[in-house]
Design an enzyme around this catalytic site. Structure first.
Site, PDB file in Angstrom:
ATOM      1  N   VAL A 107      97.782  48.031  41.293  1.00  0.00           N
ATOM      2  CA  VAL A 107      98.522  48.771  41.211  1.00  0.00           C
ATOM      3  C   VAL A 107      99.978  48.052  40.639  1.00  0.00           C
ATOM      4  CG1 VAL A 107     100.083  49.746  43.042  1.00  0.00           C
ATOM      5  CG2 VAL A 107      97.569  50.362  43.322  1.00  0.00           C
ATOM      6  N   CYS A 108     100.520  46.519  41.031  1.00  0.00           N
ATOM      7  CA  CYS A 108     101.372  45.527  40.353  1.00  0.00           C
ATOM      8  C   CYS A 108     101.150  45.594  39.381  1.00  0.00           C
ATOM      9  CB  CYS A 108     101.162  44.619  41.279  1.00  0.00           C
ATOM     10  SG  CYS A 108      99.725  43.683  40.731  1.00  0.00           S
ATOM     11  N   THR A 109     100.167  45.675  38.607  1.00  0.00           N
ATOM     12  CA  THR A 109     100.603  45.685  36.690  1.00  0.00           C
ATOM     13  C   THR A 109     101.295  46.866  36.546  1.00  0.00           C
ATOM     14  OG1 THR A 109      98.454  44.564  36.758  1.00  0.00           O
ATOM     15  CG2 THR A 109      98.805  45.642  34.711  1.00  0.00           C
TER      16      THR A 109
END
Length: 991
Positions: A598-600
């Site tokens: 998700v952070c990517t």
């Protein structure tokens, strides 16, 4: 016809999968082309079918000869009612029904120079050498692309003459490489550093490149192609940049494909100086011997007015003698070739040459049709110039009895062409088979056609079951030739079964619309598989293939597997106890299960796949989940309006894109879309990148798509008028961040805001909830990739493009976005037909009886690169556990017969020790642990006293299914090594 006019007429939905292989300019050239096809036996029918499905402008058929019995073994447009009718005239109507956009005509006269002037490509099949030389000479003189294709039994040939100066505009299937730029220096030469160093390995010295999206050194954007030099550190020298503006940031470097020119010799020259497509000297020598065999067959036919009789040794010896007396072949420079003729090869070709086989026609017809497309579209390298293909490995092994003339004589039946090669006894064996076909898509349709022509399961005790849960879509029609426009929306299995029965009324075809997966093992159960002789898989995922292959291993059934992607495809064969089992390539499973952190996706995207997944998630949140959540919590919203802010926020975090008031007009939807664009691609992103994306056209498309989707969700009419939208946007003030903007976790994080609500905000929030509660339900939008008018792909493509611009990532085109997000596999009819033909050839071997490993072939082809590889499958690995004396492979199992009364677990373990010398440490049923030697004596004693079936039911809570014959258990034993895999334990149930 102009390009723009052609583009308007092109049905992009129909050809959507094919466009990913050929691209729009190539398809436009194909749509305007005229092709003459002479010869409508099985091979000609295959060429015609493929060309019509792929949308050639017009196809003129030529074949005045009457239909005969031997035609029906491979010519699927003809049937018993067409006997004695002209092949071309009888084939015209069914061909035309495949594609209403293609004009299908019949020419009944001679092929003259005046006639040829109207065509760009001419194809001769099943023609005499004299006709080939005459028409070939005219085509070469008139600069018309010319092809000759022929099959004789289990061998085939293809010849191409595209002229002495033929330019291939796009030689390869691969898309041009695009990579993001990190920095470009000013200098001579300028040094370009890629954002990803790994991308450098895809570039080669001398490649031509161009540039786009660069800020600062704008002189490079859209420049003439520049050659590059790849340095050891992965940077690229791109020529002189000393006088250019300083580089700031962003941009992409893109490979520019180079055209290539080929020179072909006319047939009269190439006949004696054959350039053959081959890998290695041994394969080239075999191809030249087959070349001489075809020349000798032509000479035999000219002298005797007929082909050799099936398996007649006297006729075959005459062909060998004629081959010996032929003028020797010469090399490409005219030098004599000093090589021996393989007379045994020529003899076996002659013995089996009277037959016509559908798998051979499918294979050669697919390659020939692809060469026609190359001639028209100038896309992909053409053959240079002769291709020979043989499947003589389908015949009995050396030392085994060959068919006899009496068994192969004509019988005035639809299988005469096949009987001429394999005999009537083999035909009877084919008719008794019962096969399961999993998948009724493009490959499945081709396989069913082949089954019908071969007579597989056409006897009283035979049959074919086809399983497919999908329904027919418009995009299927350009490849799945059993389906027609009126079938759209119907189950594929049912329509395919009906169409197959029309091809051969004797074939028993049973459709099943249930998927073949773990949820349907009560349908495809032990009794079902006990009546199946083999399985053919035509599936589009590794996961599905893996499951079907596991079922075949479990039930000891042969598996024939085929798949395609673009112009490449495979056909594999797996035979119990002979070959290894099917194994999923690790890269395949990894690709199908790919997920991104998700952070990517949210903060650090680095590839176009990241931006597209982010955009797809945006669609899901804004137009599906939000509507579902509001509808689901409609009643709860009233009570929540009386609670405190944090509780309300917890619910609203699921609801993306909710306005303070429900839209009533199209303008309201535009205002919402503009506001969302502002938050996503300006205010929020500016916090991270401090730069505003420059592409205003993409912005407009984003607002247009988002506003239309928002309108659909709210049951309001939308608009496609971009001019009106532009005028509306110019009249609207640019939105500013609102205290009560649409709430989502990502919004809060991007803006750096907190989730705290003051009294005034809470009051407004309560008012909003009451308004929503009085409104009718929303319409959750389900993403649909194949409807180009619903704005789904438009939104995702525009959102991903803007996201890519924000992060300096080269964006994908709309077409690329649709393919990636929709997980669309590029597909074309030619590859589909070719792999189906290769499967049919292996089917002959599987049905024919026990064969050694060396008889079977895995196959891989790449039509764009003129590659065809066939190799012997791997044998199953043999395992042994010391000090045991017996060995096993992946096909073996430990069988425990049913007993009365049923065995207890204690008796079962004792049986395994006595019969196989195994001391069991652990016993499992699926993932459920039934027994462990590490348990306490009390727990072991409790389990050992139970009957095996009772124990399984107690541990899993499930009773055996009706019709289930065995329980499959897994075990580990004392003395096993780390890589030891024991055979499964098949515990038979009392019936």
């Amino acid at each position: 016809m102009g390009v723009l006019e052609t583009a308007k007429l092109l049905d992009e939905q129909l050809y959507s999968r094919q466009l990913y292989v050929l691209d729009l300019p190539a398809m436009q050239r194909i749509q305007g082309a005229k092709v003459l096809l002479s010869g409508l036996q099985g091979l000609g029918a295959e060429v015609a079918k493929n060309l019509v499905l792929m949308g050639v402008g017009s196809l003129t058929l030529h074949d005045p000869h009457p239909t005969c019995w031997s035609d029906l073994a491979a010519q699927f447009f003809l049937s018993e009612k067409d006997l004695k009718k002209s092949r071309a005239e009888a084939s015209q109507e069914p061909l035309a029904k495949l594609n209403g956009a293609v004009q299908v005509c019949v020419h009944t006269g001679y092929i003259t120079e005046e006639l040829l002037l109207d065509f760009q490509v001419v194809v001769l099949t099943a023609s005499k050498l004299e006709e080939q030389l005459e028409v070939g000479a005219l085509c070469h003189k008139l600069k018309i692309c010319f092809l000759v294709a022929d099959t004789r039994g289990l061998v085939g040939q293809l010849f191409c003459d595209f002229g002495e100066d033929f330019t291939v505009q796009d030689p390869t299937e691969a898309e041009p490489l695009t990579a993001a730029i990190q920095h470009i220096s000013q200098g001579s030469p300028g040094i370009l550093t890629l954002r990803k160093e790994a991308d450098a390995r895809y570039f080669r010295d001398g490649d031509l490149v161009t540039f786009s999206g660069i800020e600062g050194m704008v002189e490079l954007n859209g420049c003439e192609p520049r050659p590059i030099h790849v340095q050891e550190d992965g940077t690229l020298e791109i020529g002189n940049t000393a006088i250019f503006s300083p580089y700031l940031h962003g941009g992409a470097v893109t490979e520019v494909k180079r055209s290539k020119t080929v020179s072909h010799k006319p047939l009269d020259v190439a006949l004696l100086q054959p350039r053959v497509v081959a890998q290695g000297s041994e394969e080239a020598h075999r191809a030249r011997c087959l070349h001489q065999a075809f020349r000798a067959l032509h000479e035999f036919q000219s002298l005797n007015g007929r082909l050799p009789q099936p398996w007649d040794p006297a006729d075959a010896e005459k062909v060998v003698g004629l081959a010996r007396s032929l003028e020797p072949l010469k090399g490409t420079e005219g030098e004599p070739l000093e090589e021996l003729l393989d007379e045994a090869l020529v003899q076996i070709v002659a013995l089996s040459s009277a037959g016509g086989l559908s798998p051979m026609a499918a294979m050669l017809g697919a390659v020939a049709a692809q060469e026609v497309l190359k001639a028209i579209s100038r896309k992909f390298m053409p053959l240079d110039q002769w291709l020979y293909f043989d499947a003589l490995d389908c015949l009995p092994e050396d030392g085994e009895p060959l068919p006899i003339p009496e068994d192969c004589a004509p019988r005035c039946c639809r299988y005469d062409g096949q009987i001429a090669v394999f005999g009537a006894g083999f035909q009877e064996k084919l008719s008794r088979q019962h096969y399961l076909l999993v998948g009724a898509g493009a490959i499945g349709c081709e396989l069913l056609k082949g089954f019908a022509l071969m007579g597989l399961g056409a006897g009283d005790s035979g049959g074919v079951t086809v399983a497919d849960m999908d329904h027919i879509e418009r995009s299927n029609l350009s490849r799945q030739f059993l389906f027609r426009t009126q079938d759209i929306g119907r189950p594929k299995a049912e329509v395919a079964a009906e169409a197959t029965r029309r091809l051969n009324s004797h074939l028993q075809v049973t459709p099943l619309t249930h998927p073949l997966d773990p949820t349907t093992e009560h349908i495809y159960e032990d009794n079902f598989f006990s009546n199946v002789d083999g399985v053919a898989a035509a599936l589009d995922s590794f996961q599905a293939r893996h499951y079907v292959a596991a079922r075949c291993t479990h039930y000891l059934k042969p598996l024939l597997d085929a798949g395609t992607q673009g112009t490449s495809g495979h056909a594999y064969v797996f035979v119990p106890h002979v070959t290894d089992v099917y194994r999923v390539p690790p890269s395949g499973l990894a690709a199908e299960g790919a997920t991104y952190p998700v952070c990517t996706l949210r903060y650090f995207p680095s590839s176009v796949e990241h931006t597209l997944q982010w955009a797809r998630d945006e669609f899901e949140g804004l137009f599906h989940l939000s509507a579902e959540t509001i509808n689901r919590h409609q009643e709860a919203l009233t009570s929540l309006a009386e609670t405190d802010g944090p509780q309300v926020l917890t619910l609203l975090e699921e609801v993306l894109g909710v306005l303070r008031q429900r839209p009533q007009t199209w303008q309201d939807c535009v205002v919402w879309a503009l506001g969302h664009w502002q938050r996503r691609f300006h205010y929020g992103i500016r916090q991270l990148l401090s730069h505003f994306p420059p592409d205003k056209d993409t912005h407009l498309l984003y607002v247009l798509a988002a506003a239309n989707l928002y309108a659909q969700m709210h049951g309001l009419p939308g608009s496609r008028d971009q001019t009106a939208l532009r005028e509306l946007l110019e009249s609207l003030p640019l939105p500013v961040p609102q205290a009560l903007a649409p709430i989502s976790p990502s919004d809060l994080e991007l803006a750096g805001a907190s989730a705290e609500f003051g009294p005034e905000q809470l009051k407004k929030l309560h008012q909003v909830l009451k308004v929503w509660n009085r409104s009718p339900p929303l319409e959750p939008l389900k993403f649909e990739k194949d409807n180009d008018s619903n704005f789904h792909v438009d939104f995702v493509a525009a959102a991903a493009s803007l996201r890519a611009q924000n992060y300096g990532i080269p964006p994908a085109s709309r077409s690329q976005s649709k393919r990636i997000v929709g997980q669309i596999i590029p597909a074309i009819a030619t590859t589909t037909a070719a792999v189906a033909g290769l499967v049919g050839l292996e089917l002959y071997k599987v049905v024919g009886g026990p064969r050694p490993l060396r008889a079977f072939r895995h196959s891989y082809l790449h039509l764009a690169e003129n590659r065809l590889e066939r190799w012997e499958p791997c044998a199953p690995a043999v395992q042994k556990l010391h000090p045991l004396t017996w060995t096993w492979t992946c096909w073996n199992r430990l069988e425990v017969p049913a007993g009365q009364p049923e065995k207890t677990l204690e008796l079962l373990l004792a049986y395994l020790k006595e019969q196989f010398g195994l001391r069991v440490k652990m016993l499992l049923f699926g993932k459920a642990l039934l027994y462990s030697a590490r348990w306490s004596p009390e727990k072991q004693a409790q389990r050992l006293a139970l009957g095996v079936t009772e124990l399984v039911c107690q541990v899993t809570g499930r009773m055996p299914q009706p019709g289930q014959r065995v329980l499959v258990l897994e075990l580990s034993c004392e003395g096993e090594e780390e890589d030891t895999i024991f055979p499964p334990l098949h515990y038979q149930l009392a019936v």
